[in-house]
Design a protein around this motif. Structure first.
Motif, PDB file in Angstrom:
ATOM      1  N   SER A 288     -46.367  74.384 -15.999  1.00  0.00           N
ATOM      2  CA  SER A 288     -47.192  73.340 -16.600  1.00  0.00           C
ATOM      3  C   SER A 288     -47.897  73.870 -17.840  1.00  0.00           C
ATOM      4  O   SER A 288     -48.565  74.904 -17.795  1.00  0.00           O
ATOM      5  CB  SER A 288     -48.225  72.845 -15.583  1.00  0.00           C
ATOM      6  OG  SER A 288     -49.203  72.049 -16.223  1.00  0.00           O
TER       7      SER A 288
ATOM      8  N   THR B 116     -43.599  71.598 -18.456  1.00  0.00           N
ATOM      9  CA  THR B 116     -43.970  70.260 -18.005  1.00  0.00           C
ATOM     10  C   THR B 116     -45.406  69.906 -18.411  1.00  0.00           C
ATOM     11  O   THR B 116     -46.160  70.751 -18.889  1.00  0.00           O
ATOM     12  CB  THR B 116     -43.851  70.152 -16.473  1.00  0.00           C
ATOM     13  OG1 THR B 116     -44.753  71.094 -15.869  1.00  0.00           O
ATOM     14  CG2 THR B 116     -42.429  70.452 -16.017  1.00  0.00           C
ATOM     15  N   LYS B 117     -45.744  68.635 -18.204  1.00  0.00           N
ATOM     16  CA  LYS B 117     -47.087  68.096 -18.433  1.00  0.00           C
ATOM     17  C   LYS B 117     -47.559  68.330 -19.867  1.00  0.00           C
ATOM     18  O   LYS B 117     -48.749  68.562 -20.114  1.00  0.00           O
ATOM     19  CB  LYS B 117     -48.073  68.675 -17.417  1.00  0.00           C
ATOM     20  CG  LYS B 117     -47.634  68.427 -15.975  1.00  0.00           C
ATOM     21  CD  LYS B 117     -48.700  68.720 -14.972  1.00  0.00           C
ATOM     22  CE  LYS B 117     -48.200  68.410 -13.556  1.00  0.00           C
ATOM     23  NZ  LYS B 117     -49.208  68.614 -12.524  1.00  0.00           N
ATOM     24  N   LEU B 118     -46.610  68.253 -20.797  1.00  0.00           N
ATOM     25  CA  LEU B 118     -46.974  68.427 -22.201  1.00  0.00           C
ATOM     26  C   LEU B 118     -47.894  67.311 -22.668  1.00  0.00           C
ATOM     27  O   LEU B 118     -48.692  67.501 -23.592  1.00  0.00           O
ATOM     28  CB  LEU B 118     -45.705  68.470 -23.059  1.00  0.00           C
ATOM     29  CG  LEU B 118     -45.813  69.154 -24.410  1.00  0.00           C
ATOM     30  CD1 LEU B 118     -46.173  70.622 -24.257  1.00  0.00           C
ATOM     31  CD2 LEU B 118     -44.529  69.010 -25.210  1.00  0.00           C
ATOM     32  N   ASP B 119     -47.791  66.152 -22.026  1.00  0.00           N
ATOM     33  CA  ASP B 119     -48.668  65.034 -22.378  1.00  0.00           C
ATOM     34  C   ASP B 119     -50.119  65.292 -21.973  1.00  0.00           C
ATOM     35  O   ASP B 119     -51.025  64.612 -22.469  1.00  0.00           O
ATOM     36  CB  ASP B 119     -48.170  63.741 -21.729  1.00  0.00           C
ATOM     37  CG  ASP B 119     -48.037  63.859 -20.213  1.00  0.00           C
ATOM     38  OD1 ASP B 119     -47.626  64.940 -19.740  1.00  0.00           O
ATOM     39  OD2 ASP B 119     -48.331  62.879 -19.505  1.00  0.00           O
ATOM     40  N   GLU B 120     -50.340  66.259 -21.089  1.00  0.00           N
ATOM     41  CA  GLU B 120     -51.689  66.588 -20.639  1.00  0.00           C
ATOM     42  C   GLU B 120     -52.222  67.850 -21.309  1.00  0.00           C
ATOM     43  O   GLU B 120     -53.264  68.365 -20.911  1.00  0.00           O
ATOM     44  CB  GLU B 120     -51.692  66.785 -19.121  1.00  0.00           C
ATOM     45  CG  GLU B 120     -51.226  65.573 -18.328  1.00  0.00           C
ATOM     46  CD  GLU B 120     -51.139  65.842 -16.839  1.00  0.00           C
ATOM     47  OE1 GLU B 120     -51.803  66.792 -16.369  1.00  0.00           O
ATOM     48  OE2 GLU B 120     -50.402  65.127 -16.143  1.00  0.00           O
TER      49      GLU B 120
ATOM     50  N   PRO C 239     -51.099  73.271 -26.584  1.00  0.00           N
ATOM     51  CA  PRO C 239     -50.031  73.961 -25.849  1.00  0.00           C
ATOM     52  C   PRO C 239     -49.723  75.360 -26.372  1.00  0.00           C
ATOM     53  O   PRO C 239     -48.737  75.968 -25.973  1.00  0.00           O
ATOM     54  CB  PRO C 239     -48.825  73.038 -26.074  1.00  0.00           C
ATOM     55  CG  PRO C 239     -49.065  72.459 -27.433  1.00  0.00           C
ATOM     56  CD  PRO C 239     -50.558  72.291 -27.553  1.00  0.00           C
TER      57      PRO C 239
ATOM     58  N   GLY D  84     -43.016  65.416 -20.359  1.00  0.00           N
ATOM     59  CA  GLY D  84     -44.366  64.909 -20.541  1.00  0.00           C
ATOM     60  C   GLY D  84     -44.469  63.489 -20.033  1.00  0.00           C
ATOM     61  O   GLY D  84     -44.287  62.553 -20.797  1.00  0.00           O
TER      62      GLY D  84
ATOM     63  N   ASP E 176     -38.716  60.960 -19.665  1.00  0.00           N
ATOM     64  CA  ASP E 176     -39.733  61.918 -20.089  1.00  0.00           C
ATOM     65  C   ASP E 176     -39.279  63.371 -19.987  1.00  0.00           C
ATOM     66  O   ASP E 176     -40.103  64.286 -19.916  1.00  0.00           O
ATOM     67  CB  ASP E 176     -41.014  61.709 -19.276  1.00  0.00           C
ATOM     68  CG  ASP E 176     -41.704  60.411 -19.642  1.00  0.00           C
ATOM     69  OD1 ASP E 176     -41.579  59.975 -20.795  1.00  0.00           O
ATOM     70  OD2 ASP E 176     -42.359  59.808 -18.769  1.00  0.00           O
TER      71      ASP E 176
END
Length: 270
Positions: free
Chosen positions: A159, A184-188, A192, A211, A218
């Protein structure tokens, strides 16, 4: 560590704009990536998704399986539930398998997985959902060794929304010896940079980025320029953790003191 290395190699005489362009190109060139044709879906094979609890392994597996069905057909893709710890893990994977029309198999431990894999030898793509453990959990290393002994490739699911120290721990435990990494969870992750920093230093190739929860929309092929630009832009965000102009003299003094202490120890040792 990466910032110090880059600063030491920065060409002399560049103005701020030219230095920024140089930094961007060096980071893009050094971010390791798996070519699309070398990725797990395109190549096929047997892959186990490994990573910390909550990193998004099961959802990522479903996204890979959907892409695998598009490439190989549903008869050539098999899913394996090998998470005996998380309540409902097998049921969640069963829903994805039913939606995709692919077979689902259960392996409670390494011994049952060893018995199962020969029966799936004819499948083009076999994806194994493993239990999530903390990087410090002794079971993490044992699981990796068992998968390696069975000839199963490992994909580290990490993540990007974690603290840098947590990403580093995950990279050391799950990334070592892995065939690639799915971020993962690039949208959060508004910043980064820590995840990309770790990938560059450990030379672990990026196989995909995710993401969001949509399957498979996604999951994307990695784009080095996009990721580096996003990380550099994240460094400009206003946060309570950013160094201010008045902080730099103090930081420089601390670094100078540390350098002096290192030189003194080296002289004493000599």
């Amino acid at each position: 560590a990466l910032a110090r290395t880059l600063a030491a190699r920065l060409p002399r005489g560049l103005d701020a704009e030219a230095a920024q362009r140089w930094l961007r190109q060096v980071l893009i060139r050094n971010l390791p990536m798996l070519a699309r044709e070398a990725g797990p879906v395109a190549r096929g094979g047997r892959y186990a998704l490994v990573g910390s609890t909550g990193s998004g392994k099961t959802t990522t597996l479903a996204k890979l399986a959907t892409r695998g069905v598009d490439v190989w057909g549903r008869e050539q893709v098999a899913l394996v539930a090998a998470d005996a710890y998380r309540v409902g893990a097998e049921a969640q994977l069963a829903v994805y398998a039913e939606l995709l029309g692919v077979s689902l198999h259960v392996a409670r431990d390494a011994a049952s997985l060893a018995q199962l894999l020969p029966r799936l030898a004819g499948r083009k793509l076999v994806l194994i959902d493993t239990a999530g453990h903390a990087p410090s959990d002794p079971r993490t290393q044992a699981e990796g060794q068992a998968l390696d002994a069975l000839g199963v490739g490992r994909l580290a699911v990490i993540s990007a929304a974690q603290q840098g120290a947590a990403i580093e721990q995950a990279m050391l435990r799950f990334g070592r010896g892995a065939a690639g990494c799915i971020l993962t969870k690039l949208d959060e992750a508004p910043q980064p940079g820590a995840a990309l920093d770790s990938l560059i230093r450990h030379r672990l190739p990026l196989a995909g980025i995710a993401g969001g929860q949509r399957v498979p929309e996604d999951l994307h092929a990695p784009n080095a320029a996009y990721l580096i630009d996003r990380a550099l832009k994240g460094g400009q965000l206003a946060t309570p953790y950013a160094l201010q102009a008045e902080d730099w003299p103090l930081l420089a003094g601390v670094e100078a003191e540390r350098a002096e202490q290192r030189n003194t120890r080296a002289a004493d040792a000599a």
